[in-house]
Design an enzyme around this catalytic site. Sequence first.
Site, PDB file in Angstrom:
ATOM      1  N   HIS A  52      38.781  33.104  47.796  1.00 56.72           N
ATOM      2  CA  HIS A  52      39.714  34.151  48.212  1.00 56.72           C
ATOM      3  C   HIS A  52      39.265  34.927  49.448  1.00 56.72           C
ATOM      4  O   HIS A  52      40.095  35.384  50.236  1.00 56.72           O
ATOM      5  CB  HIS A  52      39.906  35.120  47.037  1.00 56.72           C
ATOM      6  CG  HIS A  52      40.784  36.285  47.323  1.00 56.72           C
ATOM      7  ND1 HIS A  52      42.096  36.161  47.725  1.00 56.72           N
ATOM      8  CD2 HIS A  52      40.537  37.629  47.252  1.00 56.72           C
ATOM      9  CE1 HIS A  52      42.631  37.363  47.887  1.00 56.72           C
ATOM     10  NE2 HIS A  52      41.702  38.263  47.613  1.00 56.72           N
ATOM     11  N   ASP A  56      44.592  39.988  51.676  1.00 57.60           N
ATOM     12  CA  ASP A  56      44.840  40.497  50.334  1.00 57.60           C
ATOM     13  C   ASP A  56      45.747  41.732  50.401  1.00 57.60           C
ATOM     14  O   ASP A  56      46.850  41.650  50.944  1.00 57.60           O
ATOM     15  CB  ASP A  56      43.485  40.780  49.666  1.00 57.60           C
ATOM     16  CG  ASP A  56      43.589  41.143  48.204  1.00 57.60           C
ATOM     17  OD1 ASP A  56      43.740  40.236  47.378  1.00 57.60           O
ATOM     18  OD2 ASP A  56      43.516  42.350  47.888  1.00 57.60           O
TER      19      ASP A  56
END
Length: 291
Positions: free
Chosen positions: A270, A104
């Site tokens: 994610h 991320d």
Amino acid sequence: MFTDFQNLTVETSDLKINLLKGGEGYPILLLHGYPQNRMMWHKIAPRLAKYFAVIIPDLRGYGDSDKPSGMPNHYNYSKRVMAQDQIEVMEQLGYKEFYLVGHDRGGRVAHRLTLDYPHKVKKLALLDIAPTYQMYSETDQEFATAYYHWFFLIQPFPFPETLINNNSDFFLTHCLRSWSKTESAFTPEAMADYLRCFRDPRTVHGTCEDYRASATIDLEHDRQDQEKKIECPLLILWGNKGVMEKKYDVVKSWQKKAVNVRGKALNCGHFLPEESPEETYKSLDKFLRID
């Protein structure tokens, strides 16, 4: 969770970076994402430490690292400056080159670090991201709906900070639960630490500045380096239940930015290291230690 790791503070030329260090061998630097901190690696870092010297910092603005106030142009939260933090950390720990893994926001710092210091990074792994410039350039309704926080957090101070600080526990918990696709991915110990850090208004401000930089100064740096490519081997991993799978040909996107790319989707959302720790560990181990 990190029984055999040391908790250290490294003072760079600009601020103090908090980190964990454990294991012996070739160094590997693990960079976390939003809205988390170093704890996100707890399911795989001890296994990596059997073969590597593992360094796990909190990025500036996050966790227990320093959280300076943002500058008017957000330069002090640019990925270039955040990458410089990590270069200085590794140099002070005695590492002139290393492997690098970023998830991320940490992946965006890792991308910039590898472009700015190509001789430092021998292998790079990026988790669940496409190139920042591409994602902004191709923004549509589907992307803006899924990545609403990209556009909320970049609003001028103190608008997002005020709203988040009104109930930071709710905001952080909502982000983690809505972006993950695996039940009970976050251990109580990790969740408690994420909440502890996010209850600090300085963390909320620092993380907003991270995103403000991405929409301004970072895009300027990206435009200047459109033709520059990652030269070391690059592994891309992403969740097959998340936005990356739906919106992008992830490997093809990174083939435009690197000369040696491989990648695959893992069965999760994610947060790969916490939702799919076994697959994530095996993929990183094969790429970094075996191949």
